[in-house]
Design an enzyme around this catalytic site. Structure first.
Site, PDB file in Angstrom:
ATOM      1  N   CYS A   1      44.845  34.639  40.736  1.00  0.00           N
ATOM      2  CA  CYS A   1      43.536  35.044  41.552  1.00  0.00           C
ATOM      3  C   CYS A   1      42.491  34.706  41.135  1.00  0.00           C
ATOM      4  O   CYS A   1      41.236  35.241  41.319  1.00  0.00           O
ATOM      5  CB  CYS A   1      43.849  36.357  41.766  1.00  0.00           C
ATOM      6  SG  CYS A   1      45.114  37.203  42.543  1.00  0.00           S
TER       7      CYS A   1
ATOM      8  N   GLN B   1      39.306  43.619  33.181  1.00  0.00           N
ATOM      9  CA  GLN B   1      39.968  43.354  31.957  1.00  0.00           C
ATOM     10  C   GLN B   1      39.355  43.796  30.596  1.00  0.00           C
ATOM     11  O   GLN B   1      39.822  43.369  29.726  1.00  0.00           O
ATOM     12  CB  GLN B   1      40.396  41.772  31.857  1.00  0.00           C
ATOM     13  CG  GLN B   1      41.098  41.367  33.060  1.00  0.00           C
ATOM     14  CD  GLN B   1      42.608  41.799  32.923  1.00  0.00           C
ATOM     15  OE1 GLN B   1      42.943  42.214  32.017  1.00  0.00           O
ATOM     16  NE2 GLN B   1      43.423  41.610  34.033  1.00  0.00           N
TER      17      GLN B   1
ATOM     18  N   HIS C   1      37.254  37.134  39.583  1.00  0.00           N
ATOM     19  CA  HIS C   1      38.749  37.272  40.263  1.00  0.00           C
ATOM     20  C   HIS C   1      38.556  37.093  41.692  1.00  0.00           C
ATOM     21  O   HIS C   1      37.429  37.316  42.246  1.00  0.00           O
ATOM     22  CB  HIS C   1      39.316  38.618  39.876  1.00  0.00           C
ATOM     23  CG  HIS C   1      40.607  38.872  40.161  1.00  0.00           C
ATOM     24  ND1 HIS C   1      40.734  39.514  41.349  1.00  0.00           N
ATOM     25  CD2 HIS C   1      41.890  38.872  39.438  1.00  0.00           C
ATOM     26  CE1 HIS C   1      41.871  40.000  41.713  1.00  0.00           C
ATOM     27  NE2 HIS C   1      42.673  39.674  40.583  1.00  0.00           N
TER      28      HIS C   1
ATOM     29  N   LYS D   1      45.984  49.226  34.499  1.00  0.00           N
ATOM     30  CA  LYS D   1      45.783  48.406  33.476  1.00  0.00           C
ATOM     31  C   LYS D   1      45.696  49.069  31.964  1.00  0.00           C
ATOM     32  O   LYS D   1      45.467  48.557  31.093  1.00  0.00           O
ATOM     33  CB  LYS D   1      44.794  47.263  33.597  1.00  0.00           C
ATOM     34  CG  LYS D   1      45.116  46.365  34.911  1.00  0.00           C
ATOM     35  CD  LYS D   1      44.205  45.189  34.961  1.00  0.00           C
ATOM     36  CE  LYS D   1      44.011  44.531  36.554  1.00  0.00           C
ATOM     37  NZ  LYS D   1      45.071  43.516  36.678  1.00  0.00           N
TER      38      LYS D   1
ATOM     39  N   ASP E   1      32.740  43.824  36.958  1.00  0.00           N
ATOM     40  CA  ASP E   1      34.222  44.017  37.000  1.00  0.00           C
ATOM     41  C   ASP E   1      34.741  43.976  35.786  1.00  0.00           C
ATOM     42  O   ASP E   1      34.941  43.104  34.909  1.00  0.00           O
ATOM     43  CB  ASP E   1      34.679  42.814  37.902  1.00  0.00           C
ATOM     44  CG  ASP E   1      35.985  42.672  38.059  1.00  0.00           C
ATOM     45  OD1 ASP E   1      36.808  43.764  37.398  1.00  0.00           O
ATOM     46  OD2 ASP E   1      36.576  41.818  38.419  1.00  0.00           O
TER      47      ASP E   1
HETATM   48  N1  PMP Z   1      39.309  41.847  38.556  1.00  0.00           N
HETATM   49  C1  PMP Z   1      39.913  41.492  37.607  1.00  0.00           C
HETATM   50  C2  PMP Z   1      39.286  40.682  36.502  1.00  0.00           C
HETATM   51  C3  PMP Z   1      41.643  41.415  37.432  1.00  0.00           C
HETATM   52  O1  PMP Z   1      41.990  41.361  36.538  1.00  0.00           O
HETATM   53  C4  PMP Z   1      41.957  42.499  38.652  1.00  0.00           C
HETATM   54  C5  PMP Z   1      43.616  42.673  38.637  1.00  0.00           C
HETATM   55  N2  PMP Z   1      44.222  41.298  38.287  1.00  0.00           N
HETATM   56  C6  PMP Z   1      41.088  42.942  39.651  1.00  0.00           C
HETATM   57  C7  PMP Z   1      39.737  42.503  39.477  1.00  0.00           C
HETATM   58  C8  PMP Z   1      41.795  43.545  40.774  1.00  0.00           C
HETATM   59  O2  PMP Z   1      42.532  44.608  40.439  1.00  0.00           O
HETATM   60  P1  PMP Z   1      43.214  45.654  41.447  1.00  0.00           P
HETATM   61  O3  PMP Z   1      44.210  44.522  41.954  1.00  0.00           O
HETATM   62  O4  PMP Z   1      43.775  46.743  40.420  1.00  0.00           O
HETATM   63  O5  PMP Z   1      42.360  46.206  42.491  1.00  0.00           O
END
Ligand code: PMP
Length: 407
Positions: free
Chosen positions: A365, A204, A124, A227, A201
């Protein structure tokens, strides 16, 4: 999850009673943000109604209650991921904030010119951009693990990237764009042989499967509450105590200090060293309630129900001519990205909304993933444990209508 239990779970979520464009809401965007069951909404309301005050240092009743509820939430998170100690759990504003914390706290202290940081093509943007900022600042280099056409990491290539300049590895556990579950345990073990710290990270992964940070043996693990049925504005960074202690603070301010004079400031112990200012107290308590709720259902039950939904949806989508799934890894969670011949994902998303179906369209993203598949965007349906097969049937019917509309 039996039909009976699923109906009970669905009844926990007030938002599922909504009608969108006259149709029952079908919420297939849990990968972007989950929905909140009534019990957590109630927990937040109760906190604001009867427990709120600023935490730490308060000598009066309410401040002690709020402090104890906030620290209680930290312990709930500790047990949820099986961390050794509660001080290894730091409340951040989310995954992005946690990765930036490690970049500033670890990276700016220990990564120097010429050093290399290993990332993967599946990351991401929040696990790319902070490391690029650091690399630019100190003159370090980013190395990227490639993927195959199914969206799986090439582990041989990962292992080949290690050399004497490697200083840090940061890996996505589950791809938010494709759903691939990466073999992070194996990848951490390899990095461990080279004594290189690894951040995972888990944004997910944590909502869908049991996470055990001691079993993974990762150095850092992070995810966001929103999430996992929790509120926005809070997440955690798990870090091994010795590493957190060796790191420099990220943000300066109240609570993260031990003493302040204009000549010199000394810092507080972990986790407080990394929690400058008033933390998201209410949100953290809601997060604690959220992991309690998920644990009552059981992460293994959640995983198997969602896998069942993913398999069903995959079969049904594969039956549709002109629809192609992007990301066909053998190990996936409940994320289904697809493209439809001749129709832009944004048009698909807008038309599905007419049927009350919420999916996400775009690059998620993860622009490097889109570039790898030579597409600008995908449509992504992501499932949660409260979803059912009737909703997947509605998605399939709606996709057919979209195809007819454009034919
Ligand atoms: N890493 C991953 C794999 C994500 O899916 C997301 C959220 N889409 C993030 C990081 C960022 O999370 P946040 O916007 O809650 O900081």
């Amino acid at each position: 999850i039996s039909t009976y239990d699923l109906e009970k779970i669905r009844a926990d979520f007030p938002i599922l009673k909504l009608k969108i464009n006259g149709k029952p809401l079908v919420y297939f965007d849990s990968a972007a943000s989950g929905q909140m069951p009534q019990t957590i909404i109630d927990r937040l309301a109760y906190y604001q109604t009867a427990q709120h005050a600023n935490i730490n240092r308060g000598v009066y009743y309410l401040s002690e209650v709020a402090t104890s509820e906030f620290e209680g939430a930290r312990c709930k998170l500790q047990h949820f991921i099986n961390a050794r100690e509660s001080r290894e759990v730091i409340f951040t504003s989310g995954t992005t904030d946690a990765i930036n914390l490690v970049m500033h706290g670890y990276g700016r202290k220990f990564i120097k010119a010429g050093d290399e940081i290993i990332l993967t093509m599946l990351e991401h943007h929040s696990n790319i951009v902070p490391w690029q900022m650091l690399a630019e600042e100190v003159g370090a280099k980013i190395r990227v693990v490639p993927i195959n056409d199914a969206g799986e990491l090439l582990i041989d290539e990962y292992e080949k990237l290690f050399n004497e300049r490697t200083k840090f590895v940061s890996l996505i556990h589950v791809s938010n764009a494709l759903g691939t579950i990466n073999p992070v345990k194996q990848m951490i073990a390899f990095a461990r042989q080279h004594e290189i710290p690894v951040l995972v990270d888990g944004a997910q992964a944590a909502p869908h499967m049991k996470v055990d940070v001691q079993d993974l043996d990762c150095d850092f693990y992070t995810f966001s509450a929103h999430k996992l049925c929790g509120p926005t504005g809070v997440g955690i960074l798990y870090g091994k105590a010795a590493l957190l202690e060796a790191m420099q603070p990220f943000k300066g301010g109240g609570d993260m200090i031990s003493s302040v004079t204009f000549e010199k400031t000394t810092y507080n112990t972990i986790p407080h060293k990394f929690e400058a200012g008033t933390p998201p107290i209410a949100a953290a308590i809601g997060f604690g309630a959220a992991v309690d709720y998920l644990s009552t259902i059981g992460m293994d039950t959640i995983y198997s129900h969602e896998t069942d939904l993913l398999n069903y949806a995959t079969e049904r989508i594969n039956d549709l001519p002109g629809v192609h799934i992007i990301g066909t890894a053998s190990s996936k969670t409940a994320i289904l990205s697809f493209v439809i011949d001749g129709i832009h994902p944004h048009d698909i998303g807008t038309l599905l909304d007419q049927d009350g179906i919420a999916i996400r369209t775009g690059h998620h993203c993860t622009q490097p993933v889109m570039q790898r598949f030579k597409i600008p965007a995908t449509s992504r349906a992501s499932f949660a444990f409260f979803n059912n097969k009737t909703e997947i049937d509605a998605l399939i019917a709606s996709i057919r209508t979209v195809q007819k509309f454009f034919s």
